[in-house]
Enzyme design. Structure first.
Site, PDB file in Angstrom:
ATOM      1  N   ASP A  47       5.485 -14.784  63.620  1.00  0.00           N
ATOM      2  CA  ASP A  47       5.492 -13.379  62.604  1.00  0.00           C
ATOM      3  C   ASP A  47       5.216 -12.343  62.934  1.00  0.00           C
ATOM      4  O   ASP A  47       6.302 -11.889  63.554  1.00  0.00           O
ATOM      5  CB  ASP A  47       5.585 -14.465  61.186  1.00  0.00           C
ATOM      6  CG  ASP A  47       5.424 -12.971  59.898  1.00  0.00           C
ATOM      7  OD1 ASP A  47       6.044 -11.896  59.827  1.00  0.00           O
ATOM      8  OD2 ASP A  47       4.775 -13.772  58.816  1.00  0.00           O
ATOM      9  N   HIS A  76       7.131 -19.354  54.792  1.00  0.00           N
ATOM     10  CA  HIS A  76       5.637 -19.285  54.125  1.00  0.00           C
ATOM     11  C   HIS A  76       5.608 -20.504  53.277  1.00  0.00           C
ATOM     12  O   HIS A  76       5.559 -20.785  53.183  1.00  0.00           O
ATOM     13  CB  HIS A  76       5.314 -17.694  53.521  1.00  0.00           C
ATOM     14  CG  HIS A  76       5.506 -17.115  55.031  1.00  0.00           C
ATOM     15  ND1 HIS A  76       4.958 -16.468  55.459  1.00  0.00           N
ATOM     16  CD2 HIS A  76       5.485 -15.617  54.971  1.00  0.00           C
ATOM     17  CE1 HIS A  76       4.712 -15.789  56.556  1.00  0.00           C
ATOM     18  NE2 HIS A  76       6.108 -14.701  56.240  1.00  0.00           N
TER      19      HIS A  76
END
Length: 459
Positions: free
Chosen positions: A326, A275
């Site tokens: 994810d 991220h």
């Protein structure tokens, strides 16, 4: 599946994206799961399997496969403002339902959908270790073995990233009840890693890495111990996903999360910073200088309201990035790449922002950046349609309405930005055909098991 060597075979393509660019009439020979030869401008030979458009398989740098079963179940507002932290509470409640058979069935479905989308390797950030009550299974790697079994069933290459998760927040705070299935200490983590090593030993091309979950879940001494104990292989960590995380890290250490890692953790090329959404300009410059990869997950970051990583600035600094799915809410390599570009367009109010140079195809730029970043982050020494690389590749259906009449880079641009349904047609992993006519060769059995599992979980 992993114990057999695929026979030597040959493939012929009207066009293929090679490290030297698009080439016409490309003939590949495959042997022992790798590409033996690449011959452009070649005539097809008797026995060649013929297709239109060939691309190298992509790496998915970040997945929590069990969360695929939650997709669509958290789209209802709560009494207070919903955000990542309220979603996390719902995730904790859901995972308490999962037994080992469930974990395997969900991972099979998730990995199958990945390989149908053109992902040929996945980095599974595996932090679900224990029974629902938090007690370790007799075999601490029992759930890791289920992940490995799902990879073998589907044929996807696995980079297994066992997660060290010891604390509930910065400064070593105790974990909360919802985290009980994740928790290890350094001693039990060592046993887990060895169990993971055994679990993947029979898988073609499998890679073992290490994943301290986040600076919330590991204290400095533990992070240093992990680096010393596991000096090789990919090293992944969540960082700066949320503004609250940045604020809490500042309160704990006086530094922002990425800055703290740069000063205390020796970040280098084997690191993947997952991220890094709220890394500031100086932190992005430092990541680029260390040649680490940022693992971006555009659909999940949008779903959770994380924010937008400044990929334009990062790329201009020479930064490397890969894409991941994810939380696996919707698995599509093309859509992850499209949203990666569109998020930059929305935040900067411009177009074709991640090409890196004038007069370049956005689709081609996105694809090749993700290919290289994914390979580095997942521990692959060679990727692409070149001799010596694993025979991991996929084709696009040239008769798909979004691709008709396109050539070269237009194919990538149209796949990502114009195709309503996927044109991914055939996928090979280590020379074995896993997808044909858009469907995994084991789709019926895998999907049936998954549906049965979901009916049980949601009853």
């Amino acid at each position: 599946m992993s114990g057999t060597v695929p026979p030597m075979s040959s493939l012929w393509f009207e066009s293929a994206l090679t490290p030297a660019g698009w080439r016409r009439h490309v003939r590949l020979t495959l042997a022992d799961g790798r590409i033996a030869t690449v011959a452009p401008d070649a005539a097809p030979q008797p026995g060649d399997e013929r297709h239109a458009i060939a691309l190298p398989g992509l790496g998915n740098v970040h997945s929590h496969s069990f969360q695929r079963a939650m997709a669509g179940l958290t789209e209802r507002s709560g009494a207070a403002r919903d955000d990542f932290w309220t979603w996390r509470q719902r995730m904790y409640a859901f995972l308490d339902r999962l037994d080992p058979d469930d974990v395997e069935a969900i991972a099979e479905q998730t990995f199958m959908e990945m390989i149908e989308a053109g992902f040929t390797r996945v980095g599974e950030f595996h932090y679900l270790h224990h029974a629902p009550d938090g007690r370790p299974y007799a075999n601490i790697a029992a759930l890791a073995e289920r992940i490995a079994a799902a990879a073998e069933t589907t044929g996807i290459a696995l980079t297994l990233l066992p997660v060290f998760y010891a604390h509930g927040d910065f400064g070593g705070r105790p974990p909360v009840a919802g985290q009980r299935r994740f928790i290890t200490d350094l001693s039990s983590f060592g046993r887990l890693v060895e169990g993971c090593r055994r679990a993947i030993a029979g898988l073609d091309g499998a890679v073992l890495g290490t994943a301290p979950h986040s600076l919330r879940a590991v204290v400095p001494d533990e992070l240093a111990a992990l680096q010393a104990a596991y000096p090789d292989g990919p090293f992944h960590i969540h960082v700066s996903e949320q503004t609250k995380e940045v604020d809490d890290c500042l309160a704990w250490s006086g530094q922002r999360p990425v800055a703290w890692l740069m000063d205390h953790a020796g970040v280098d090329q084997r690191w993947c910073l997952i991220h890094a959404t709220h890394a500031d300009a100086s932190e992005r410059a430092a990541i680029a200088a260390r040649q680490a990869v940022v693992g971006l997950c555009p659909m999940t970051e949008a779903s959770l309201g994380d924010g937008i990583f400044d990929a334009v600035d990062f790329q201009q600094r020479g930064g490397r990035w890969g894409i991941g799915s994810d939380s696996d809410i919707l698995i599509s390599a093309a859509e992850e790449l499209r949203l990666q570009e569109y998020a930059q367009r929305l935040s900067r109010r411009g177009r074709n922002l991640l090409t890196g140079a004038p007069d370049r195809s956005t689709g081609r730029s996105l694809f090749e950046t993700a290919l290289a970043g994914g390979a580095q982050a997942l521990g692959q020494s060679a990727v692409g349609l070149m001799a010596g690389a694993p025979a991991d590749l996929f084709t696009l259906d040239a008769t798909h309405p979004a691709l008709v009449g396109r050539t070269g880079d237009e194919l990538l641009d149209s796949w990502m930005f114009a195709a309503r349904s996927t044109p991914v047609d055939t996928v090979w992993r280590a020379g074995r055909k896993q997808v044909s006519a858009g469907r995994h060769v084991r789709r019926e059995a895998i999907e049936t098991r998954f549906c049965r599992t979901m009916k049980k979980l949601l009853a």
